[in-house]
Design a protein around this motif. Structure first.
Motif, PDB file in Angstrom:
ATOM      1  N   HIS A  44      -0.714 -11.222  -2.872  1.00 15.88           N
ATOM      2  CA  HIS A  44      -1.826 -10.363  -3.297  1.00 15.88           C
ATOM      3  C   HIS A  44      -3.111 -11.173  -3.444  1.00 15.88           C
ATOM      4  O   HIS A  44      -4.185 -10.746  -2.997  1.00 15.88           O
ATOM      5  CB  HIS A  44      -1.516  -9.671  -4.623  1.00 15.88           C
ATOM      6  CG  HIS A  44      -0.551  -8.553  -4.503  1.00 15.88           C
ATOM      7  ND1 HIS A  44      -0.127  -7.828  -5.592  1.00 15.88           N
ATOM      8  CD2 HIS A  44       0.093  -8.019  -3.445  1.00 15.88           C
ATOM      9  CE1 HIS A  44       0.716  -6.899  -5.204  1.00 15.88           C
ATOM     10  NE2 HIS A  44       0.883  -6.997  -3.902  1.00 15.88           N
ATOM     11  N   ALA A  45      -3.016 -12.325  -4.090  1.00 12.45           N
ATOM     12  CA  ALA A  45      -4.207 -13.170  -4.286  1.00 12.45           C
ATOM     13  C   ALA A  45      -4.775 -13.597  -2.936  1.00 12.45           C
ATOM     14  O   ALA A  45      -5.995 -13.586  -2.739  1.00 12.45           O
ATOM     15  CB  ALA A  45      -3.853 -14.384  -5.139  1.00 12.45           C
ATOM     16  N   LEU A  46      -3.902 -13.948  -1.997  1.00 13.86           N
ATOM     17  CA  LEU A  46      -4.354 -14.340  -0.662  1.00 13.86           C
ATOM     18  C   LEU A  46      -4.963 -13.149   0.067  1.00 13.86           C
ATOM     19  O   LEU A  46      -6.069 -13.240   0.612  1.00 13.86           O
ATOM     20  CB  LEU A  46      -3.189 -14.918   0.140  1.00 13.86           C
ATOM     21  CG  LEU A  46      -3.503 -15.306   1.581  1.00 13.86           C
ATOM     22  CD1 LEU A  46      -4.570 -16.400   1.642  1.00 13.86           C
ATOM     23  CD2 LEU A  46      -2.231 -15.747   2.290  1.00 13.86           C
ATOM     24  N   ARG A  47      -4.260 -12.035   0.067  1.00 11.95           N
ATOM     25  CA  ARG A  47      -4.727 -10.818   0.747  1.00 11.95           C
ATOM     26  C   ARG A  47      -6.143 -10.449   0.315  1.00 11.95           C
ATOM     27  O   ARG A  47      -6.982 -10.095   1.143  1.00 11.95           O
ATOM     28  CB  ARG A  47      -3.751  -9.683   0.410  1.00 11.95           C
ATOM     29  CG  ARG A  47      -4.192  -8.300   0.830  1.00 11.95           C
ATOM     30  CD  ARG A  47      -3.486  -7.234   0.013  1.00 11.95           C
ATOM     31  NE  ARG A  47      -3.983  -7.196  -1.360  1.00 11.95           N
ATOM     32  CZ  ARG A  47      -3.384  -6.562  -2.353  1.00 11.95           C
ATOM     33  NH1 ARG A  47      -2.228  -5.937  -2.156  1.00 11.95           N
ATOM     34  NH2 ARG A  47      -3.913  -6.554  -3.565  1.00 11.95           N
ATOM     35  N   ASP A  48      -6.415 -10.573  -0.971  1.00 16.95           N
ATOM     36  CA  ASP A  48      -7.709 -10.160  -1.503  1.00 16.95           C
ATOM     37  C   ASP A  48      -8.838 -11.115  -1.142  1.00 16.95           C
ATOM     38  O   ASP A  48     -10.002 -10.800  -1.361  1.00 16.95           O
ATOM     39  CB  ASP A  48      -7.622  -9.974  -3.016  1.00 16.95           C
ATOM     40  CG  ASP A  48      -6.731  -8.796  -3.390  1.00 16.95           C
ATOM     41  OD1 ASP A  48      -6.421  -7.964  -2.507  1.00 16.95           O
ATOM     42  OD2 ASP A  48      -6.336  -8.714  -4.564  1.00 16.95           O
ATOM     43  N   ARG A  49      -8.502 -12.267  -0.589  1.00 12.85           N
ATOM     44  CA  ARG A  49      -9.515 -13.223  -0.151  1.00 12.85           C
ATOM     45  C   ARG A  49      -9.750 -13.186   1.353  1.00 12.85           C
ATOM     46  O   ARG A  49     -10.578 -13.897   1.879  1.00 12.85           O
ATOM     47  CB  ARG A  49      -9.119 -14.643  -0.573  1.00 12.85           C
ATOM     48  CG  ARG A  49      -9.687 -14.915  -1.926  1.00 12.85           C
ATOM     49  CD  ARG A  49      -8.682 -15.530  -2.856  1.00 12.85           C
ATOM     50  NE  ARG A  49      -9.053 -15.268  -4.241  1.00 12.85           N
ATOM     51  CZ  ARG A  49      -8.666 -14.190  -4.932  1.00 12.85           C
ATOM     52  NH1 ARG A  49      -7.912 -13.276  -4.402  1.00 12.85           N
ATOM     53  NH2 ARG A  49      -9.045 -14.023  -6.180  1.00 12.85           N
ATOM     54  N   LEU A  50      -8.982 -12.360   2.039  1.00 12.12           N
ATOM     55  CA  LEU A  50      -9.114 -12.247   3.492  1.00 12.12           C
ATOM     56  C   LEU A  50      -9.950 -11.034   3.859  1.00 12.12           C
ATOM     57  O   LEU A  50     -10.062 -10.088   3.080  1.00 12.12           O
ATOM     58  CB  LEU A  50      -7.725 -12.113   4.131  1.00 12.12           C
ATOM     59  CG  LEU A  50      -6.752 -13.253   3.882  1.00 12.12           C
ATOM     60  CD1 LEU A  50      -5.386 -12.928   4.485  1.00 12.12           C
ATOM     61  CD2 LEU A  50      -7.285 -14.566   4.421  1.00 12.12           C
ATOM     62  N   THR A  51     -10.506 -11.064   5.064  1.00  9.88           N
ATOM     63  CA  THR A  51     -11.163  -9.861   5.570  1.00  9.88           C
ATOM     64  C   THR A  51     -10.098  -8.791   5.762  1.00  9.88           C
ATOM     65  O   THR A  51      -8.898  -9.103   5.852  1.00  9.88           O
ATOM     66  CB  THR A  51     -11.852 -10.144   6.918  1.00  9.88           C
ATOM     67  OG1 THR A  51     -10.848 -10.488   7.876  1.00  9.88           O
ATOM     68  CG2 THR A  51     -12.910 -11.238   6.807  1.00  9.88           C
ATOM     69  N   VAL A  52     -10.510  -7.552   5.856  1.00  9.32           N
ATOM     70  CA  VAL A  52      -9.561  -6.457   6.050  1.00  9.32           C
ATOM     71  C   VAL A  52      -8.754  -6.680   7.323  1.00  9.32           C
ATOM     72  O   VAL A  52      -7.521  -6.536   7.329  1.00  9.32           O
ATOM     73  CB  VAL A  52     -10.292  -5.094   6.074  1.00  9.32           C
ATOM     74  CG1 VAL A  52      -9.351  -3.974   6.463  1.00  9.32           C
ATOM     75  CG2 VAL A  52     -10.930  -4.824   4.710  1.00  9.32           C
ATOM     76  N   ASP A  53      -9.417  -7.055   8.413  1.00  9.48           N
ATOM     77  CA  ASP A  53      -8.706  -7.287   9.672  1.00  9.48           C
ATOM     78  C   ASP A  53      -7.693  -8.416   9.551  1.00  9.48           C
ATOM     79  O   ASP A  53      -6.562  -8.306  10.028  1.00  9.48           O
ATOM     80  CB  ASP A  53      -9.689  -7.608  10.805  1.00  9.48           C
ATOM     81  CG  ASP A  53     -10.452  -6.390  11.297  1.00  9.48           C
ATOM     82  OD1 ASP A  53     -10.055  -5.250  10.962  1.00  9.48           O
ATOM     83  OD2 ASP A  53     -11.448  -6.579  12.021  1.00  9.48           O
ATOM     84  N   GLU A  54      -8.091  -9.499   8.919  1.00  5.92           N
ATOM     85  CA  GLU A  54      -7.184 -10.641   8.786  1.00  5.92           C
ATOM     86  C   GLU A  54      -6.016 -10.308   7.868  1.00  5.92           C
ATOM     87  O   GLU A  54      -4.882 -10.716   8.122  1.00  5.92           O
ATOM     88  CB  GLU A  54      -7.942 -11.873   8.290  1.00  5.92           C
ATOM     89  CG  GLU A  54      -7.261 -13.158   8.627  1.00  5.92           C
ATOM     90  CD  GLU A  54      -6.990 -13.314  10.116  1.00  5.92           C
ATOM     91  OE1 GLU A  54      -5.806 -13.541  10.467  1.00  5.92           O
ATOM     92  OE2 GLU A  54      -7.917 -13.214  10.925  1.00  5.92           O
ATOM     93  N   ALA A  55      -6.279  -9.571   6.799  1.00  3.64           N
ATOM     94  CA  ALA A  55      -5.200  -9.152   5.896  1.00  3.64           C
ATOM     95  C   ALA A  55      -4.180  -8.300   6.649  1.00  3.64           C
ATOM     96  O   ALA A  55      -2.968  -8.469   6.473  1.00  3.64           O
ATOM     97  CB  ALA A  55      -5.772  -8.386   4.704  1.00  3.64           C
ATOM     98  N   ALA A  56      -4.664  -7.414   7.506  1.00  2.00           N
ATOM     99  CA  ALA A  56      -3.766  -6.559   8.293  1.00  2.00           C
ATOM    100  C   ALA A  56      -2.997  -7.379   9.324  1.00  2.00           C
ATOM    101  O   ALA A  56      -1.809  -7.130   9.570  1.00  2.00           O
ATOM    102  CB  ALA A  56      -4.555  -5.449   8.965  1.00  2.00           C
ATOM    103  N   GLN A  57      -3.646  -8.373   9.916  1.00  2.00           N
ATOM    104  CA  GLN A  57      -2.959  -9.216  10.897  1.00  2.00           C
ATOM    105  C   GLN A  57      -1.847 -10.030  10.246  1.00  2.00           C
ATOM    106  O   GLN A  57      -0.794 -10.255  10.849  1.00  2.00           O
ATOM    107  CB  GLN A  57      -3.956 -10.126  11.607  1.00  2.00           C
ATOM    108  CG  GLN A  57      -4.863  -9.360  12.564  1.00  2.00           C
ATOM    109  CD  GLN A  57      -5.969 -10.237  13.126  1.00  2.00           C
ATOM    110  OE1 GLN A  57      -5.822 -11.442  13.236  1.00  2.00           O
ATOM    111  NE2 GLN A  57      -7.082  -9.612  13.488  1.00  2.00           N
ATOM    112  N   LEU A  58      -2.060 -10.471   9.028  1.00  2.00           N
ATOM    113  CA  LEU A  58      -1.008 -11.176   8.312  1.00  2.00           C
ATOM    114  C   LEU A  58       0.147 -10.230   7.993  1.00  2.00           C
ATOM    115  O   LEU A  58       1.311 -10.593   8.143  1.00  2.00           O
ATOM    116  CB  LEU A  58      -1.547 -11.798   7.016  1.00  2.00           C
ATOM    117  CG  LEU A  58      -0.499 -12.396   6.076  1.00  2.00           C
ATOM    118  CD1 LEU A  58       0.340 -13.468   6.776  1.00  2.00           C
ATOM    119  CD2 LEU A  58      -1.159 -12.942   4.822  1.00  2.00           C
TER     120      LEU A  58
END
Length: 147
Positions: A44-58
């Motif tokens: 969650h902490a990582l996801r919230d520091r990523l762009t929306v596109d990058e969070a979805a790619q992860l």
């Protein structure tokens, strides 16, 4: 023998369980629930520091069951977070554990999860993620990833 009678469910439970077990092993913990919570809050902490596109790619590289937990309570309009320091990042982990285990080593948890991810997520995706992160947070990843 199938646990659920649905091969797709059994596979994601098995894969997710492997991730949790690996985090527990890395931290020297026997409590799988605690290891799962550490994995979840770090994602969650990582996801919230990523762009929306990058969070979805992860997300597409996580076991399906973990993907559901990864997206839990997500507010994409707030991504990426403006926090830049390692302490700010780690505070999300320690704050989560505050009432359960106030002396938790948030940095050890983050390092364990990032080590797991560096072994389970494609190199290209890890490079994309670490390329977005501020230098202080990037330092939590294994040396081989930062090189």
């Amino acid at each position: 023998m199938s646990m659920t009678g649905l091969p797709a469910f059994d596979t994601t439970v098995q894969k997710s369980n492997t991730w949790v077990n690996d985090v527990a092993k890395e931290l020297g913990w026997e409590d799988k629930h605690r290891a799962f919570q550490g994995l979840r809050v770090t994602l969650h902490a990582l996801r919230d520091r990523l762009t929306v596109d990058e969070a979805a790619q992860l997300a597409v590289q996580l076991p399906i069951l973990l993907t559901g937990f990864y997206y839990e309570d997500w507010k994409p309009a707030t991504n990426p977070s403006k926090e830049r320091t390692k302490d700010q990042f780690l505070s999300h982990i320690s704050d989560y554990f505050q009432t359960i285990e106030p002396n938790i080593d948030a940095e050890a948890i983050a390092r364990a999860v990032f080590k797991l991810m560096s072994n389970r997520v494609s190199t290209g995706e890890i490079e994309d993620i670490t390329g977005i992160l501020p230098a202080e947070i990037k330092e939590l990843w294994p040396q081989a990833v930062r090189a």
